[in-house]
Design an enzyme around this catalytic site. Structure first.
Site, PDB file in Angstrom:
ATOM      1  N   HIS A  87       0.867  -1.177   0.000  1.00  0.00           N
ATOM      2  CA  HIS A  87       0.000   0.000   0.000  1.00  0.00           C
ATOM      3  C   HIS A  87       0.905   1.228   0.000  1.00  0.00           C
ATOM      4  CE1 HIS A  87      -3.759   2.258   0.710  1.00  0.00           C
ATOM      5  NE2 HIS A  87      -2.932   3.116   1.282  1.00  0.00           N
ATOM      6  N   CYS A  88       0.746   2.072  -1.012  1.00  0.00           N
ATOM      7  CA  CYS A  88       1.627   3.242  -1.155  1.00  0.00           C
ATOM      8  C   CYS A  88       0.875   4.516  -0.781  1.00  0.00           C
ATOM      9  CB  CYS A  88       2.137   3.336  -2.590  1.00  0.00           C
ATOM     10  SG  CYS A  88       3.253   4.735  -2.851  1.00  0.00           S
TER      11      CYS A  88
END
Length: 347
Positions: A150-151
């Site tokens: 997850h960025c």
């Protein structure tokens, strides 16, 4: 109340992630504008053919950065369909997956069977089964197909549907930052020569106060970002060429250690089938589209070609002209040895 607190936390996280996207967007705009001031106008690029080519290349790179960043943000990473279950799995296998999920919360995985990404798995958070290579994202509160991470900088998960866009964003960003630093250094050299020849003042490629400020910002702000982006890009490339995600990189490292402790020396990541095949799984079958932000996802992201990680056995398969592999299930997926033996197809 507790529900209100959770809602406030979620809202706070979303706002924070959106602010990070805004920071990236402002940084891109700053670099684009500063390049024009320092190089485009500073070196009078419109006065030569080479200068016009320089302008076209720079704006093409920035366009690639913006377009792929937009797609990485706005393309759903690929959530596991609601109610998905592994086909042809026995009741005992399904129950064993639920028990394994409970044990996982109490301690680390210590066996190769537990570390096998092709095994039947159950998500305690979603209360549902999840396909191979999928993982639960605590930020998105969903299981994501072939999840990489997850960025927060794209305010999105990087998964099956948008991994290519994220890779292209890093590729164009790394290229653009290096290109900018090189051209700004050239501007610095020309400016110093002009200043030493004509003395301080305005005109030609001489320095102005704005030029000096922008150059300092470029070297002290852009240089660290360039190093960070290129480092991330190199790491992501290393994962792609081995057909693993950043999450799977940890799993593979742990599996190799467990295999060595058990005296197994020939452990190989089950999805690694060579450079060309591995890159195609993310960037698409057509090499001409590797640098173009087109949707090249193959399949539904719930089944993958896999080998036995210990025996290195690849099930019998026939490759077509495009490089696709057709297995015994007739759906374009080559099944692992265990899947052939049990009839478990993971679809």
């Amino acid at each position: 109340s507790t529900k209100m607190c959770i809602a406030d936390e979620c809202c706070s996280e979303k706002c924070q992630n959106r602010s990070l996207v805004a920071v990236v967007s402002i940084f891109i705009c700053f670099n684009w504008v500063s390049w024009w001031i320092l190089v485009g106008f500073g070196l009078q690029q419109f006065n030569s053919v080479l200068g016009v080519i320089n302008i076209i290349v720079w704006n093409g790179i920035v366009f690639g950065i913006c377009l792929n960043y937009y797609y990485a943000i706005n393309t759903e990473a690929g959530y596991v369909p609601s109610g998905w279950t592994p086909a042809n799995a026995t009741k005992e296998e399904m129950e064993a997956a639920i028990k394994e999920a409970e044990i996982k919360q109490r301690g680390p995985k210590n066996s190769l069977e537990q570390l096998n990404p092709e095994r039947i798995r159950y998500c305690n958070m979603c209360k549902a089964y999840k396909p191979p290579r999928s993982h639960h994202c605590r930020e998105c509160k969903r299981c994501v197909k072939r999840m990489d991470h997850h960025c927060p900088w794209v305010n999105n998960c990087v998964g099956f549907n948008n991994h290519k866009y994220f890779m292209l964003f890093l590729t164009y960003a790394s290229t653009g930052l290096v290109y900018q630093l090189i051209t700004v250094i050239v501007r610095l050299i020309y400016g110093l020569k002009e200043t030493s020849r004509r003395g301080p003042g305005v005109g030609g490629t001489n320095f102005m106060v704005l030029d000096i400020v922008l150059m300092m910002l470029n070297f002290f702000l852009t240089l660290p970002v360039t190093i960070a982006i290129i480092s991330l890009w190199v790491y992501q490339i290393s994962c792609v060429i081995e057909n693993m995600t950043s999450i799977e990189d940890y799993t593979a490292s742990r599996a190799k250690k467990v295999a060595r402790r058990q005296g197994i020396k020939n452990y190989k990541w089950p999805y690694d089938f060579g450079f060309a095949y591995n890159v195609r799984t993310v960037m698409g079958r057509d090499r001409a589209q590797w640098l173009i932000p087109t949707d090249t996802t193959d399949g539904e992201g719930v089944e993958f070609r896999a080998r036995d990680p210990i025996l290195d056995i690849v099930p019998q398969a026939v490759s077509d002209k495009t490089g696709a592999v057709t297995g015994s299930d007739g759906n374009g997926a080559t099944l692992s040895k265990r899947q052939h033996a049990t009839g478990h197809h993971n679809v």
